[in-house]
Design an enzyme around this catalytic site. Structure first.
Site, mmCIF file in Angstrom:
data_model
loop_
_atom_site.group_PDB
_atom_site.id
_atom_site.type_symbol
_atom_site.label_atom_id
_atom_site.label_comp_id
_atom_site.label_asym_id
_atom_site.label_seq_id
_atom_site.Cartn_x
_atom_site.Cartn_y
_atom_site.Cartn_z
ATOM 1 N N GLU A 186 -23.773 76.006 21.983
ATOM 2 C CA GLU A 186 -24.838 75.042 22.256
ATOM 3 C C GLU A 186 -25.191 74.177 21.047
ATOM 4 O OE1 GLU A 186 -28.234 76.507 24.344
ATOM 5 O OE2 GLU A 186 -27.048 77.760 25.686
ATOM 6 N N ILE B 222 -4.054 66.121 -4.675
ATOM 7 C CA ILE B 222 -2.737 65.642 -5.123
ATOM 8 C C ILE B 222 -2.782 64.211 -5.653
ATOM 9 C CG2 ILE B 222 -1.516 67.189 -3.552
ATOM 10 C CD1 ILE B 222 -0.886 64.731 -1.809
ATOM 11 N N GLN B 223 -3.938 63.577 -5.585
ATOM 12 C CA GLN B 223 -4.033 62.184 -6.023
ATOM 13 C C GLN B 223 -3.669 62.011 -7.493
ATOM 14 O OE1 GLN B 223 -7.842 60.487 -5.044
ATOM 15 N NE2 GLN B 223 -7.470 60.566 -2.831
ATOM 16 N N SER C 56 5.516 61.246 8.517
ATOM 17 C CA SER C 56 4.607 60.104 8.452
ATOM 18 C C SER C 56 5.375 58.793 8.334
ATOM 19 C CB SER C 56 3.650 60.256 7.264
ATOM 20 O OG SER C 56 2.797 61.356 7.446
ATOM 21 N N GLU D 67 -25.085 81.245 22.607
ATOM 22 C CA GLU D 67 -26.428 80.911 22.123
ATOM 23 C C GLU D 67 -26.471 80.450 20.671
ATOM 24 O OE1 GLU D 67 -28.695 80.554 24.208
ATOM 25 O OE2 GLU D 67 -27.692 81.547 25.881
ATOM 26 N N HIS E 253 -12.884 57.978 -1.269
ATOM 27 C CA HIS E 253 -13.739 59.046 -1.788
ATOM 28 C C HIS E 253 -13.643 58.985 -3.300
ATOM 29 C CE1 HIS E 253 -15.913 62.680 -2.278
ATOM 30 N NE2 HIS E 253 -14.887 63.514 -2.350
ATOM 31 N N TYR F 206 -0.560 58.443 5.035
ATOM 32 C CA TYR F 206 -0.657 58.063 6.446
ATOM 33 C C TYR F 206 -1.187 59.231 7.278
ATOM 34 C CZ TYR F 206 0.469 54.887 10.296
ATOM 35 O OH TYR F 206 0.395 54.006 11.364
#
EC number: 1.1.1.86
Length: 330
Positions: free
Chosen positions: A230, A84-85, A52, A226, A107, A24
């Site tokens: 930007e 960790i999957q 979570s 710069e 993914h 989550y």
């Protein structure tokens, strides 16, 4: 290339299915809530008692342990961090996976690099929003959505495609447009984009430009404006209408200077190094390196993270953002 929209989804295979979203975080929350609001039966699998868990309950979702959610689900959509999957799948999910179930990801990392092996009688699908989870949720609530990808790695039941495209529709992806890809293509291009361009190449370019100006005696604040501040203005122009739009909107001086000097910054040697980075992704070198670092408590990552935080550009940027009202003082 075919782009799929809401009108291209004409099946209803998810009507009596239970979808367990594991995790989550940003994507877990956004996708869970969107599917729930689209009328699907969604449960969230989490570590009991964590932050979570409480958040998902407050959001109005059914929350169970990862084991109980996996046991109950027809579709297990794994949205926890890549590293960790494998452990979570092997210890808390795989014993509850039944023939005809679907294992889904956003993914392809762990499937493509064979870190997770799913039985042949189980579908393996992917729905991958091309936006952070918070944006996936925000655009859905606004009545639109974000673009995304779907992929089928394993079709055991004959309707894996229908399952994936219906999930994509429920998340809001077909409102903006969905492209079909493969696990290999999504994984390798995603990693390459992160390493060579978006997270690696771009940050390296910004920092090198900043250091060049500071070392030449210019004020660090001017160098930051710069070379870093930007950047968003330019990226927004490209994001909205492409490179042509960006060149049209900048001054002739900027256009001439950019077009005549950029090949001296990004050289053929740079491109050769990009090719080497891609080969290391393709042959598994990067995946192995990342796994070793993760398995030993991230010594390399933590060192790099510390060094990044110590760089002058970080301190200058923070002070400027606070001074300009772009960031609150901590």
């Amino acid at each position: 290339m075919k782009v799929l929209y809401d009108d291209d989804v004409n099946t209803n295979v998810l009507e009596n299915k239970t979808i367990a979203v594991i995790g989550y975080g940003s994507q877990g929350r956004g996708q869970s809530l969107n599917m729930h609001d689209s009328g699907l039966n969604v449960i969230v699998g989490l570590r009991e008692g964590g932050k979570s868990w409480k958040k998902a309950q407050e959001d109005g979702l059914t929350v169970k342990t990862i084991e109980d959610a996996s046991k109950e689900a027809d579709i297990i959509h794994i949205l926890i961090p890549d590293e960790i999957q494998k452990t979570v799948y092997e210890n808390q999910i795989q014993q509850y996976v039944e023939p005809g179930n679907t294992i889904s990801f956003s993914h392809g990392y762990n499937i493509h690099f064979n870190r997770i092996r799913v039985p042949e009688d189980v579908n393996v699908t992917m729905i991958a929003p091309k936006a952070p989870g918070s944006k996936v949720r925000q655009t859905y609530q606004e009545g639109f959505g974000t673009p995304g990808l779907i992929a089928i790695e394993q079709d055991a039941t004959g309707d894996a495609y229908d399952i994936a495209i219906e999930m994509a529709k429920a998340v809001g992806l077909t409102r903006a447009g969905v492209i079909e890809t493969t696990y290999r293509e999504e994984t390798e291009t995603d990693l390459f984009g992160e390493q060579a361009v978006l997270c690696g190449g771009l940050t390296g370019l910004i920092q090198a430009g900043f250091e060049t100006l500071v070392e030449a005696g210019y004020k660090p604040e001017m160098a930051y404006f710069e070379t870093c501040h930007e950047m968003k203005l330019i990226v927004d122009l490209i994001y909205e209408k492409g490179f042509g739009n960006m060149w049209h909107d900048v001054s002739n001086t900027a256009e001439f200077g950019g077009l005549t000097r950029r090949d001296r910054v990004i050289t053929e040697e740079s491109k050769e190094n990009m090719k080497k980075i891609l080969r290391e992704i393709q042959d598994g070198t990067f995946a192995t390196e990342f796994a070793v670092d993760a398995d030993t408590s991230y010594p390399k990552l933590l060192t790099q993270r510390r060094l990044e935080g110590e760089k002058q550009i970080e301190k200058v940027g923070k002070n400027l953002r606070i001074a300009c009202g772009l960031q609150k003082e901590e």
